[in-house]
Design a protein around this motif. Structure first.
Motif, PDB file in Angstrom:
ATOM      1  N   ARG A 253       0.849  -1.197   0.000  1.00 25.93           N
ATOM      2  CA  ARG A 253       0.000   0.000   0.000  1.00 25.93           C
ATOM      3  C   ARG A 253       0.883   1.245   0.000  1.00 25.93           C
ATOM      4  O   ARG A 253       1.778   1.385   0.819  1.00 25.93           O
ATOM      5  CB  ARG A 253      -0.905  -0.008   1.233  1.00 25.93           C
ATOM      6  CG  ARG A 253      -1.814   1.201   1.345  1.00 25.93           C
ATOM      7  CD  ARG A 253      -2.795   1.036   2.503  1.00 25.93           C
ATOM      8  NE  ARG A 253      -3.539   2.265   2.709  1.00 25.93           N
ATOM      9  CZ  ARG A 253      -3.153   3.234   3.541  1.00 25.93           C
ATOM     10  NH1 ARG A 253      -2.044   3.093   4.253  1.00 25.93           N
ATOM     11  NH2 ARG A 253      -3.881   4.326   3.653  1.00 25.93           N
ATOM     12  N   PRO A 254       0.638   2.191  -0.917  1.00 27.93           N
ATOM     13  CA  PRO A 254       1.458   3.410  -0.981  1.00 27.93           C
ATOM     14  C   PRO A 254       1.374   4.217   0.315  1.00 27.93           C
ATOM     15  O   PRO A 254       0.299   4.353   0.905  1.00 27.93           O
ATOM     16  CB  PRO A 254       0.853   4.194  -2.157  1.00 27.93           C
ATOM     17  CG  PRO A 254       0.087   3.186  -2.940  1.00 27.93           C
ATOM     18  CD  PRO A 254      -0.399   2.175  -1.968  1.00 27.93           C
ATOM     19  N   ARG A 255       2.472   4.719   0.728  1.00 26.63           N
ATOM     20  CA  ARG A 255       2.487   5.556   1.939  1.00 26.63           C
ATOM     21  C   ARG A 255       1.803   6.892   1.647  1.00 26.63           C
ATOM     22  O   ARG A 255       1.928   7.464   0.572  1.00 26.63           O
ATOM     23  CB  ARG A 255       3.910   5.841   2.396  1.00 26.63           C
ATOM     24  CG  ARG A 255       4.752   4.608   2.743  1.00 26.63           C
ATOM     25  CD  ARG A 255       4.133   3.780   3.859  1.00 26.63           C
ATOM     26  NE  ARG A 255       3.286   2.695   3.350  1.00 26.63           N
ATOM     27  CZ  ARG A 255       2.603   1.868   4.104  1.00 26.63           C
ATOM     28  NH1 ARG A 255       2.611   2.021   5.418  1.00 26.63           N
ATOM     29  NH2 ARG A 255       1.888   0.910   3.564  1.00 26.63           N
ATOM     30  N   GLY A 256       1.062   7.383   2.611  1.00 25.15           N
ATOM     31  CA  GLY A 256       0.410   8.679   2.469  1.00 25.15           C
ATOM     32  C   GLY A 256      -0.925   8.632   1.776  1.00 25.15           C
ATOM     33  O   GLY A 256      -1.577   9.667   1.606  1.00 25.15           O
ATOM     34  N   ALA A 257      -1.358   7.462   1.379  1.00 26.90           N
ATOM     35  CA  ALA A 257      -2.652   7.346   0.694  1.00 26.90           C
ATOM     36  C   ALA A 257      -3.775   7.280   1.722  1.00 26.90           C
ATOM     37  O   ALA A 257      -3.608   6.705   2.798  1.00 26.90           O
ATOM     38  CB  ALA A 257      -2.673   6.098  -0.185  1.00 26.90           C
ATOM     39  N   ASP A 258      -4.900   7.910   1.390  1.00 22.82           N
ATOM     40  CA  ASP A 258      -6.050   7.802   2.292  1.00 22.82           C
ATOM     41  C   ASP A 258      -6.889   6.565   1.965  1.00 22.82           C
ATOM     42  O   ASP A 258      -7.529   5.993   2.844  1.00 22.82           O
ATOM     43  CB  ASP A 258      -6.910   9.070   2.242  1.00 22.82           C
ATOM     44  CG  ASP A 258      -7.394   9.398   0.839  1.00 22.82           C
ATOM     45  OD1 ASP A 258      -6.879   8.785  -0.114  1.00 22.82           O
ATOM     46  OD2 ASP A 258      -8.276  10.261   0.709  1.00 22.82           O
ATOM     47  N   LEU A 259      -6.890   6.135   0.697  1.00 24.49           N
ATOM     48  CA  LEU A 259      -7.558   4.887   0.341  1.00 24.49           C
ATOM     49  C   LEU A 259      -6.800   3.712   0.955  1.00 24.49           C
ATOM     50  O   LEU A 259      -5.569   3.681   0.928  1.00 24.49           O
ATOM     51  CB  LEU A 259      -7.606   4.709  -1.174  1.00 24.49           C
ATOM     52  CG  LEU A 259      -8.643   5.527  -1.957  1.00 24.49           C
ATOM     53  CD1 LEU A 259      -8.418   5.346  -3.447  1.00 24.49           C
ATOM     54  CD2 LEU A 259     -10.062   5.110  -1.586  1.00 24.49           C
ATOM     55  N   ILE A 260      -7.530   2.763   1.498  1.00 26.37           N
ATOM     56  CA  ILE A 260      -6.877   1.590   2.076  1.00 26.37           C
ATOM     57  C   ILE A 260      -6.442   0.624   0.989  1.00 26.37           C
ATOM     58  O   ILE A 260      -5.321   0.107   1.018  1.00 26.37           O
ATOM     59  CB  ILE A 260      -7.826   0.896   3.084  1.00 26.37           C
ATOM     60  CG1 ILE A 260      -8.092   1.818   4.266  1.00 26.37           C
ATOM     61  CG2 ILE A 260      -7.236  -0.435   3.553  1.00 26.37           C
ATOM     62  CD1 ILE A 260      -9.022   1.246   5.302  1.00 26.37           C
ATOM     63  N   VAL A 263      -3.302   1.634  -5.348  1.00 23.13           N
ATOM     64  CA  VAL A 263      -2.008   1.339  -5.963  1.00 23.13           C
ATOM     65  C   VAL A 263      -1.269   2.638  -6.225  1.00 23.13           C
ATOM     66  O   VAL A 263      -1.868   3.709  -6.333  1.00 23.13           O
ATOM     67  CB  VAL A 263      -2.182   0.552  -7.280  1.00 23.13           C
ATOM     68  CG1 VAL A 263      -2.780  -0.820  -7.011  1.00 23.13           C
ATOM     69  CG2 VAL A 263      -3.063   1.327  -8.253  1.00 23.13           C
ATOM     70  N   THR A 264       0.037   2.516  -6.347  1.00 24.16           N
ATOM     71  CA  THR A 264       0.867   3.678  -6.632  1.00 24.16           C
ATOM     72  C   THR A 264       0.595   4.172  -8.056  1.00 24.16           C
ATOM     73  O   THR A 264       0.546   3.359  -8.988  1.00 24.16           O
ATOM     74  CB  THR A 264       2.356   3.325  -6.484  1.00 24.16           C
ATOM     75  OG1 THR A 264       2.577   2.806  -5.169  1.00 24.16           O
ATOM     76  CG2 THR A 264       3.238   4.546  -6.713  1.00 24.16           C
ATOM     77  N   PRO A 265       0.401   5.473  -8.261  1.00 24.61           N
ATOM     78  CA  PRO A 265       0.141   5.988  -9.619  1.00 24.61           C
ATOM     79  C   PRO A 265       1.350   5.793 -10.516  1.00 24.61           C
ATOM     80  O   PRO A 265       2.499   5.736 -10.038  1.00 24.61           O
ATOM     81  CB  PRO A 265      -0.156   7.473  -9.375  1.00 24.61           C
ATOM     82  CG  PRO A 265       0.512   7.790  -8.081  1.00 24.61           C
ATOM     83  CD  PRO A 265       0.425   6.540  -7.251  1.00 24.61           C
ATOM     84  N   PRO A 266       1.136   5.680 -11.842  1.00 23.67           N
ATOM     85  CA  PRO A 266       2.261   5.449 -12.766  1.00 23.67           C
ATOM     86  C   PRO A 266       3.256   6.600 -12.797  1.00 23.67           C
ATOM     87  O   PRO A 266       4.432   6.390 -13.058  1.00 23.67           O
ATOM     88  CB  PRO A 266       1.556   5.274 -14.120  1.00 23.67           C
ATOM     89  CG  PRO A 266       0.209   5.912 -13.954  1.00 23.67           C
ATOM     90  CD  PRO A 266      -0.164   5.719 -12.527  1.00 23.67           C
ATOM     91  N   LYS A 267       2.800   7.836 -12.537  1.00 23.88           N
ATOM     92  CA  LYS A 267       3.690   8.987 -12.559  1.00 23.88           C
ATOM     93  C   LYS A 267       3.591   9.740 -11.235  1.00 23.88           C
ATOM     94  O   LYS A 267       2.507   9.816 -10.641  1.00 23.88           O
ATOM     95  CB  LYS A 267       3.321   9.924 -13.716  1.00 23.88           C
ATOM     96  CG  LYS A 267       3.510   9.308 -15.095  1.00 23.88           C
ATOM     97  CD  LYS A 267       3.154  10.308 -16.183  1.00 23.88           C
ATOM     98  CE  LYS A 267       3.338   9.697 -17.571  1.00 23.88           C
ATOM     99  NZ  LYS A 267       2.977  10.657 -18.652  1.00 23.88           N
ATOM    100  N   PHE A 272      -3.739   8.703  -6.229  1.00 25.84           N
ATOM    101  CA  PHE A 272      -3.754   7.260  -6.029  1.00 25.84           C
ATOM    102  C   PHE A 272      -5.017   6.661  -6.659  1.00 25.84           C
ATOM    103  O   PHE A 272      -6.094   7.247  -6.598  1.00 25.84           O
ATOM    104  CB  PHE A 272      -3.716   6.924  -4.536  1.00 25.84           C
ATOM    105  CG  PHE A 272      -2.455   7.381  -3.859  1.00 25.84           C
ATOM    106  CD1 PHE A 272      -1.257   6.718  -4.051  1.00 25.84           C
ATOM    107  CD2 PHE A 272      -2.475   8.489  -3.028  1.00 25.84           C
ATOM    108  CE1 PHE A 272      -0.093   7.140  -3.423  1.00 25.84           C
ATOM    109  CE2 PHE A 272      -1.323   8.921  -2.398  1.00 25.84           C
ATOM    110  CZ  PHE A 272      -0.128   8.255  -2.595  1.00 25.84           C
ATOM    111  N   LYS A 273      -4.851   5.494  -7.256  1.00 22.61           N
ATOM    112  CA  LYS A 273      -5.973   4.835  -7.903  1.00 22.61           C
ATOM    113  C   LYS A 273      -6.447   3.640  -7.070  1.00 22.61           C
ATOM    114  O   LYS A 273      -5.628   2.965  -6.438  1.00 22.61           O
ATOM    115  CB  LYS A 273      -5.580   4.358  -9.306  1.00 22.61           C
ATOM    116  CG  LYS A 273      -5.289   5.498 -10.273  1.00 22.61           C
ATOM    117  CD  LYS A 273      -5.042   4.968 -11.672  1.00 22.61           C
ATOM    118  CE  LYS A 273      -4.852   6.112 -12.664  1.00 22.61           C
ATOM    119  NZ  LYS A 273      -4.641   5.615 -14.041  1.00 22.61           N
TER     120      LYS A 273
END
Length: 343
Positions: A253-260, A263-267, A272-273
């Motif tokens: 899980r990407p750090r700093g994302a609010d979604l649980i 995935v990390t965005p491509p750029k 976050f998606k």
């Protein structure tokens, strides 16, 4: 008192002006017919049951569908809006030329039989008739088009296929083993959460950290309808809380994302998606060699498990957030031997 006058074309026009009612006019070939209609209409006005059919006679089904999609559909969830748009196009092609007044139960029944004869699934035809019924309901109650009954409600809908696919314990073990072996660890957390909370696919992938109250063991989901979002509470078991903690701390899980589940965005710099749960699900069930299994079946599974544990219908409804008991009963697949111990 009605006014009966002869028109230049030789027909007879009946005109009714009565206080408290809109001016009503109708033309007849015979004077006797005009007098009979005027007398019946005035009696209905006195009794307070008169319904003008002028508006539905001019209002076509196609025009009504267009207005429905413009005014009513936007108040619903996004996937419902899209589905209604597709269904409305089909109804417009087949029935759009009829006026609301001329589309009776007989014509709707003929449409139903024609669709079924063409090989359409009963569920598809049932959804079409449901939208048609909703259209007439809105037209009668809110648009005041002046119809006495809803003709779509007079037609029997084809019985839809009730899905009752329930995973066995051996299949559950294979599913969890396959998920645990997947390259994306978030799929395991998502499957376990679905089994522990009866949450829907969209609710899981849209879940945010701030939506969880671990102290009270409750999380909140929001209906994706137009207008103010409606918050619904989902009770959490101790095991569900542990699953959420593990999902939040998941290395993937990407750090700093609010979604649980994301995935990390491509750029860099892109938002976050949400986690593509359906793609991972296909990998898992193929690896586990499971057939005819959908993500939504986990909602059926969780509801049945909690029903077997003795939760009341009211408690189950709080968990699953079904609006009616009839819909809840379609998800809790209890059999006679399941309640023997409770007895």
């Amino acid at each position: 008192m009605a006014t009966i006058v002869k028109t230049p074309s030789g027909t007879w026009k009946a005109l009714i002006r009565k206080r408290g009612w809109p001016t009503t006019i109708k033309t007849f070939r015979l004077k006797r017919d005009a007098e009979d209609w005027a007398r019946t209409t005035e009696d209905a006005m006195v009794q307070g049951v008169f319904v003008s059919r002028a508006a539905p006679s001019r209002f076509t089904v196609g025009e009504a569908l267009e207005r429905y999609l413009r005014e009513v559909s936007p108040t619903k969830k996004e996937h419902t809006r899209k589905k209604e748009g597709v269904i409305a196009r089909q109804l417009n092609r087949a029935l759009g030329q009829y006026s609301l007044a001329s589309l009776d139960a007989g014509k709707i029944a003929e449409y139903r039989e024609a669709r079924l004869s063409a090989g359409l699934a009963p569920d598809t035809v049932r959804l079409e008739l449901t939208l048609l019924g909703s259209l007439f309901d809105v037209a009668i109650k809110e648009w005041r088009v002046g119809l006495a009954i809803n003709p779509a409600k007079q037609v029997k809908k084809p019985a839809g296929r009730v899905r009752d696919r329930l995973l066995s314990w051996s299949e559950i073990k294979r599913l969890l083993k396959s998920a645990n072996a997947d390259s994306q660890p978030m799929i395991m957390h998502a499957i376990r959460l679905a089994m522990q909370t009866a949450m829907r696919h969209g609710e899981i992938v849209g879940l945010r950290v701030q939506d969880i109250d671990f102290a009270r063991r409750v999380l909140y989901v929001y209906a994706k309808a137009a207008g103010p979002r409606q918050r619904q509470a989902v009770p959490l078991s101790a095991r569900a809380c542990r699953t959420l903690h593990e999902a939040i701390a998941c290395p993937a899980r990407p750090r700093g994302a609010d979604l649980i589940f994301c995935v990390t965005p491509p750029k860099p710099g892109q938002p976050f998606k949400p986690f593509q749960l359906h793609k991972a699900w296909e990998r898992v069930i193929n690896r586990a060699d499971l057939s005819d299994v959908r993500i939504h079946d986990l909602r059926h599974l969780a509801t049945t498990i909690y029903a077997k544990r003795g939760l009341t219908s009211q408690q189950l409804q709080q968990l699953t957030r079904h609006k009616t008991l009839s819909m809840l009963n379609r998800y809790s697949h209890l059999q006679a031997h399941d309640i023997v111990d409770l007895l």
